[in-house]
Motif scaffolding. Structure first.
Motif, short mmCIF file in Angstrom:
data_model
loop_
_atom_site.label_atom_id
_atom_site.label_comp_id
_atom_site.label_asym_id
_atom_site.label_seq_id
_atom_site.Cartn_x
_atom_site.Cartn_y
_atom_site.Cartn_z
N LEU A 40 -23.53 8.29 -10.53
CA LEU A 40 -23.99 7.65 -9.60
C LEU A 40 -25.96 7.15 -9.59
CD1 LEU A 40 -22.38 10.12 -6.60
CD2 LEU A 40 -21.88 7.11 -7.25
N ARG A 41 -26.14 8.38 -9.86
CA ARG A 41 -27.72 8.19 -11.08
C ARG A 41 -28.34 7.10 -11.17
NH1 ARG A 41 -30.52 14.44 -10.09
NH2 ARG A 41 -28.79 15.16 -8.35
N LYS A 42 -27.40 6.87 -12.75
CA LYS A 42 -27.78 6.25 -14.07
C LYS A 42 -27.02 4.47 -13.19
CE LYS A 42 -26.92 9.32 -18.27
NZ LYS A 42 -26.19 9.64 -19.29
N ILE A 43 -26.11 4.48 -12.73
CA ILE A 43 -25.74 3.19 -11.14
C ILE A 43 -26.61 2.97 -10.15
CG2 ILE A 43 -23.28 3.51 -12.40
CD1 ILE A 43 -22.53 4.00 -10.10
N ARG A 44 -28.11 4.41 -10.39
CA ARG A 44 -28.54 3.31 -9.31
C ARG A 44 -28.43 3.72 -8.67
NH1 ARG A 44 -33.17 2.71 -11.99
NH2 ARG A 44 -33.48 2.25 -14.45
N MET A 45 -27.59 4.56 -7.79
CA MET A 45 -26.73 4.83 -6.16
C MET A 45 -27.77 4.41 -5.46
SD MET A 45 -23.37 4.33 -4.64
CE MET A 45 -22.93 4.72 -3.24
N PRO A 46 -28.73 5.13 -5.47
CA PRO A 46 -29.55 5.65 -4.27
C PRO A 46 -30.72 4.35 -3.94
CG PRO A 46 -29.82 7.22 -6.95
CD PRO A 46 -28.85 6.00 -6.48
N ALA A 47 -30.60 3.27 -4.59
CA ALA A 47 -30.86 2.41 -3.87
C ALA A 47 -30.37 2.00 -3.15
CB ALA A 47 -31.00 1.28 -5.21
N LEU A 48 -29.36 1.88 -3.42
CA LEU A 48 -28.43 0.98 -2.13
C LEU A 48 -27.99 1.87 -0.92
CD1 LEU A 48 -25.04 0.37 -4.63
CD2 LEU A 48 -26.88 -1.36 -3.43
N LEU A 49 -28.83 2.93 -0.09
CA LEU A 49 -28.84 3.83 0.70
C LEU A 49 -29.62 3.00 2.18
CD1 LEU A 49 -29.30 7.55 -0.60
CD2 LEU A 49 -27.56 6.60 -0.26
N PRO A 50 -30.62 2.30 1.71
CA PRO A 50 -31.46 1.56 2.61
C PRO A 50 -30.74 0.81 3.34
CG PRO A 50 -33.03 2.15 0.83
CD PRO A 50 -31.00 2.69 0.11
N ILE A 51 -29.39 0.37 2.73
CA ILE A 51 -28.88 -0.88 3.55
C ILE A 51 -27.61 -0.20 4.68
CG2 ILE A 51 -28.78 -2.14 1.87
CD1 ILE A 51 -25.44 -1.07 1.23
#
Length: 409
Positions: free
Chosen positions: A320-331
């Motif tokens: 999840l970190r490698k696919i940058r999933m955290p960047a989607l959290l603010p939506i």
């Protein structure tokens, strides 16, 4: 060039070695708590071993004493815990004091802070920060890390348990301060305060770390394989990941008495009597493993509870970190950026109720409650200087190419 520091009480520096070739910069701390002298002694013995055996080195490495005044007194601290002061806010407040207002640990912090600043300005990376500690109870040796992937990857080389999430429960540890700046930082708890095994485990860990980071060659170290086996045997072949799920805090002036006989990693069932706090019985809230039970007079942490982290969860968190999933959290509703550059989220408490804490943990976030309605989530991954370590063998390493001593085949 090798410089060996003076005995404790006369020098902040235990030793400094500058190698002939480029390489890593490694900083080893011993005695951040003054009643934990094993790390300081181990660093001294390793530096002496390098000198005695004429071992050549790459890069630079430093041995630094922590709370020198407390080491001399044999106390955890004199005025306040040095390992709870390392936040930007507290450091700036200490810097703003007059010399007459400074407490003992304020002076220690300013001295160490200046050394760190000088090293980061003058030396080149990759940087490795390793802090040696011991515990008041008997324990397996173990590693504590802030949950960034660079810390995980390096820690996995050592045959001891790895504890995740301590930064969520403690404010101001030295290594959290360093990790927030993106550098690899590892805490090693080598055993019980007064046991010789704690010194030996720290020595073994330091030799391994120097080799794994590329500062020394394993062939130049007599008994290198024995150091690995020593840690493996001392840890009883337990090299699992664990996560902290509970901390029992102690406020100044409160009465706390741990029940006798507990050791870190002992399994406790729900309802087990663990301690007495202000004359009230403290029970285990769930089946778990006890961690760092307090058997000394000074300290703000009565005990922790931990549980083993499933391998699948570790694998999923990396993905999840490698696919940058955290960047989607603010939506998501109730989630916004508090500091996008540093990856800090502001989460509405109502939203957090419906989003399980383990999900945030998978994505590398740890929480700090700032008021009744909001939670601040910080990510070590957002600030990690991965590019500094990407060319190291251990960063690129796959388990299939490791031999039994953690080294590449």
């Amino acid at each position: 060039m090798i410089t060996i520091g003076k005995p404790v009480g006369r020098s902040r520096t235990i030793g400094h070695l500058k190698g002939d070739k480029g390489g890593p910069t490694m900083i080893f701390f011993g005695g951040i708590h003054g009643n934990e002298p094993s790390g300081e002694q181990a660093i001294q013995e390793v530096f002496n071993g390098i000198v005695k055996n004429g071992i050549s080195a790459n890069g630079n490495f430093y041995g630094i004493r922590g709370n020198v005044a407390a080491l001399l007194a044999g106390k955890r601290f004199l005025d306040r815990d040095l390992n709870r002061l390392w936040t930007d806010e507290k450091i700036e407040k200490i810097k703003g004091k007059s010399k007459y207002e400074l407490l003992s640990e304020d002076k220690e912090l300013l001295s160490i802070h200046q050394i760190l600043s000088d090293i980061l300005k003058t030396e080149s990376g990759p940087f490795y920060f390793i802090d040696f500690h011991t515990t008041s109870s008997k324990t397996l040796p173990f590693i504590t890390i802030n949950d960034a992937l660079i810390n995980r990857k390096f820690s996995k080389l050592f045959p001891v348990p790895i504890i995740l999430g301590i930064e969520e429960y403690l404010e101001g540890p030295l290594l959290s301060y360093i990790n927030e700046r993106g550098y690899l930082s590892v805490g090693f708890e080598s055993g019980q305060h007064t046991e010789r095994e704690a010194v030996d485990n720290s020595i073994a860990f330091m030799w391994l770390a120097l080799v794994y980071a590329g500062a020394l060659k394993s062939v130049d170290i007599v008994g290198f394989e024995a150091y690995y086996r020593q840690l493996k045997n001392s840890a009883k072949e337990n090299a699992s990941f664990f996560e902290i799920i509970y901390r029992h805090p102690i406020e100044s002036g409160e009465k706390f008495q741990m029940q006798p006989g507990f050791q870190s990693f002992d399994i406790v069932n729900k309802g087990k009597v663990l301690a007495e706090h202000n004359d009230k019985v403290v029970l285990a809230k769930q089946k778990s493993s006890i961690f760092m039970p307090l058997y000394q007079s000074q300290g703000e942490d009565g005990f922790f509870l931990i549980r083993k982290t499933p391998k699948f969860a570790l694998w999923l968190s990396v993905l999840l970190r490698k696919i940058r999933m955290p960047a989607l959290l603010p939506i998501l509703p109730g989630v916004s950026w508090a500091d996008k550059k540093n990856g800090t989220l502001l989460v509405n408490e109502r939203t957090a109720r419906f989003m399980a804490k383990p999900l945030f943990h998978l994505l590398g976030y740890r929480n700090r409650v700032i008021n009744k309605s909001e939670i601040l989530m910080t990510s070590r991954e957002a600030t990690a200087k991965n590019s500094m370590y990407k060319e190291t063998w251990w960063y690129r390493n796959k388990k299939s190419v490791q031999n039994s001593y953690g080294m590449p085949s």
